[in-house]
Design an enzyme around this catalytic site. Structure first.
Site, PDB file in Angstrom:
ATOM      1  N   ASP A  90       0.865  -1.181   0.000  1.00 46.33           N
ATOM      2  CA  ASP A  90       0.000   0.000   0.000  1.00 46.33           C
ATOM      3  C   ASP A  90       0.898   1.227   0.000  1.00 46.33           C
ATOM      4  O   ASP A  90       2.091   1.133   0.307  1.00 46.33           O
ATOM      5  CB  ASP A  90      -0.892  -0.006   1.259  1.00 46.33           C
ATOM      6  CG  ASP A  90      -1.767   1.235   1.344  1.00 46.33           C
ATOM      7  OD1 ASP A  90      -2.310   1.653   0.305  1.00 46.33           O
ATOM      8  OD2 ASP A  90      -1.901   1.810   2.446  1.00 46.33           O
ATOM      9  N   SER A  91       0.315   2.383  -0.303  1.00 43.68           N
ATOM     10  CA  SER A  91       1.079   3.626  -0.237  1.00 43.68           C
ATOM     11  C   SER A  91       1.540   3.913   1.190  1.00 43.68           C
ATOM     12  O   SER A  91       2.477   4.670   1.395  1.00 43.68           O
ATOM     13  CB  SER A  91       0.199   4.778  -0.728  1.00 43.68           C
ATOM     14  OG  SER A  91      -0.992   4.819   0.040  1.00 43.68           O
ATOM     15  N   CYS A 130      -3.792  -0.864  -2.085  1.00 42.39           N
ATOM     16  CA  CYS A 130      -4.031   0.561  -2.311  1.00 42.39           C
ATOM     17  C   CYS A 130      -5.046   0.759  -3.441  1.00 42.39           C
ATOM     18  O   CYS A 130      -4.826   0.306  -4.571  1.00 42.39           O
ATOM     19  CB  CYS A 130      -2.702   1.230  -2.664  1.00 42.39           C
ATOM     20  SG  CYS A 130      -2.841   2.998  -2.924  1.00 42.39           S
ATOM     21  N   GLU A 147      -5.732   9.499   9.740  1.00 39.41           N
ATOM     22  CA  GLU A 147      -4.340   9.463  10.213  1.00 39.41           C
ATOM     23  C   GLU A 147      -4.226  10.188  11.556  1.00 39.41           C
ATOM     24  O   GLU A 147      -3.429   9.830  12.409  1.00 39.41           O
ATOM     25  CB  GLU A 147      -3.398  10.119   9.199  1.00 39.41           C
ATOM     26  CG  GLU A 147      -3.428   9.438   7.842  1.00 39.41           C
ATOM     27  CD  GLU A 147      -2.208   8.566   7.572  1.00 39.41           C
ATOM     28  OE1 GLU A 147      -1.143   8.875   8.086  1.00 39.41           O
ATOM     29  OE2 GLU A 147      -2.360   7.579   6.812  1.00 39.41           O
ATOM     30  N   CYS A 158     -11.100   3.386  -0.576  1.00 41.19           N
ATOM     31  CA  CYS A 158      -9.810   3.856  -0.053  1.00 41.19           C
ATOM     32  C   CYS A 158      -9.490   3.055   1.209  1.00 41.19           C
ATOM     33  O   CYS A 158     -10.393   2.753   1.995  1.00 41.19           O
ATOM     34  CB  CYS A 158      -9.902   5.356   0.255  1.00 41.19           C
ATOM     35  SG  CYS A 158      -8.418   6.007   1.064  1.00 41.19           S
ATOM     36  N   HIS A 169      -8.309   3.886   3.934  1.00 39.92           N
ATOM     37  CA  HIS A 169      -8.550   4.533   5.229  1.00 39.92           C
ATOM     38  C   HIS A 169     -10.025   4.564   5.650  1.00 39.92           C
ATOM     39  O   HIS A 169     -10.327   4.712   6.819  1.00 39.92           O
ATOM     40  CB  HIS A 169      -8.035   5.975   5.175  1.00 39.92           C
ATOM     41  CG  HIS A 169      -6.543   6.081   5.220  1.00 39.92           C
ATOM     42  ND1 HIS A 169      -5.731   5.429   4.318  1.00 39.92           N
ATOM     43  CD2 HIS A 169      -5.719   6.759   6.060  1.00 39.92           C
ATOM     44  CE1 HIS A 169      -4.462   5.709   4.602  1.00 39.92           C
ATOM     45  NE2 HIS A 169      -4.434   6.512   5.652  1.00 39.92           N
TER      46      HIS A 169
HETATM   47  N1  DGL Z   1      -3.863   3.996   0.236  1.00 37.92           N
HETATM   48  C1  DGL Z   1      -4.515   5.062  -0.491  1.00 37.92           C
HETATM   49  C2  DGL Z   1      -5.751   4.483  -1.181  1.00 37.92           C
HETATM   50  O1  DGL Z   1      -6.277   3.462  -0.804  1.00 37.92           O
HETATM   51  C3  DGL Z   1      -4.897   6.214   0.428  1.00 37.92           C
HETATM   52  C4  DGL Z   1      -3.713   7.030   0.903  1.00 37.92           C
HETATM   53  C5  DGL Z   1      -2.964   7.701  -0.241  1.00 37.92           C
HETATM   54  O2  DGL Z   1      -3.473   8.678  -0.828  1.00 37.92           O
HETATM   55  O3  DGL Z   1      -1.882   7.237  -0.548  1.00 37.92           O
HETATM   56  O4  DGL Z   1      -6.212   5.063  -2.132  1.00 37.92           O
END
Ligand code: DGL
Length: 276
Positions: free
Chosen positions: A14-15, A77, A162, A194, A196
């Protein structure tokens, strides 16, 4: 060959740390599998970057996991899954699974009036992949083409999560201003596109009372199980699995944030040098 492949880990990236929600689901659905997780905390967020940068990062993340001999790469991600999944599949021979199709299937299974809302980062929504894949899955599964999809980017949700602000006045205000228009659109299902957003689910549920909220973590884990079973590379041994967590930057509060996504403390974290 298949036997030795079965014993190697699944890779998840993931990012950042949000993809740990997928690890949490994988631990439940595939309890015997070893997992290597990579979070690109040095370059997060991806959701506000250009498709070119996101693709370059995603190729490097995938290569990092493949160099550690994983049997399947799961792109946790949504931004990467939306922007460049075909590109990754073209570049690597290991099976690669994204979160879009499993989420699309879950949303189509949940909707009754065939009006689905999708929320995600700016890059995810701009890519238009959710709309395309939801329609494709509806066609493949002979559910017809009369699905209405309303997509909207909701970027402020990522920093709120976050910060741990998932249910205070500010989070509720932001949720209302992003989400109430979905009620006028008449959607009965909202796909949380997403990593989050699942942490905001109970608060969102109070804002959008009559809407079913769908997240893709469990659906993705089930799809991973299916792929491993079909290719005969499921690890069936009943021994304690091994989990390895890599982050590209050990940011000051990754332990605290990580615990929220994983649902338990992250045991041990290694520093990853991604562009190796
Ligand atoms: N992990 C990213 C997503 O699921 C969210 C956080 C980011 O913007 O990197 O899109």
């Amino acid at each position: 060959m298949a036997k030795s492949k079965a014993s190697v880990p699944i890779g998840v990236f993931d990012s950042g740390i949000g993809g740990l929600t997928v690890v949490r689901a994988l631990k439940r659905v595939l309890p015997n599998e070893d997992i290597i997780y990579l979070g690109d905390t040095a370059r997060v967020p991806y959701g506000i970057k250009s498709p070119e940068s996101i693709t370059r990062f995603a190729v490097e993340d995938t290569r990092f996991l493949i160099n550690r001999k994983v049997k399947l790469v799961i792109v946790a991600c949504h931004t990467v899954s939306s922007v460049c999944l075909p590109e990754l599949k073209k570049n690597f021979s290991v099976p690669i699974l994204g979160v879009i199709a499993p989420g699309a299937r879950a949303a189509l299974a949940a909707t009754k009036n065939r009006r689905i809302g999708v929320i995600g980062t700016q890059a995810t929504i701009m890519a238009g992949t959710y709309e395309r894949v939801i329609r494709e899955v509806a066609r493949q599964e002979k559910l017809g083409s009369d699905v209405e999809i309303v997509a909207k980017s909701t970027p402020l949700f990522v920093p709120l999560v976050e910060e741990g602000w998932v249910d205070n006045d500010i989070a509720i205000l932001v949720a209302k201003s992003y989400l109430l228009s979905f009620q006028d659109e008449g959607i009965d299902t909202l796909l949380l596109g997403c990593t989050h957003y699942p942490l905001l689910k109970s608060m969102m549920k109070r804002v959008l009372k009559k809407v079913t909220l769908v997240d893709s973590a469990t659906a993705t884990a089930r799809e991973a199980k299916k792929i491993l079973a079909e290719t005969g590379i499921c690890r069936n041994q009943n021994r304690k699995p091994n989990y390895r967590f890599y982050l590209s930057d050990l940011t000051p509060n990754f332990m605290e944030i990580g615990k929220r996504f994983l649902g338990e403390p992250i045991p041990f974290v290694l520093r990853a040098s991604i562009a190796e």
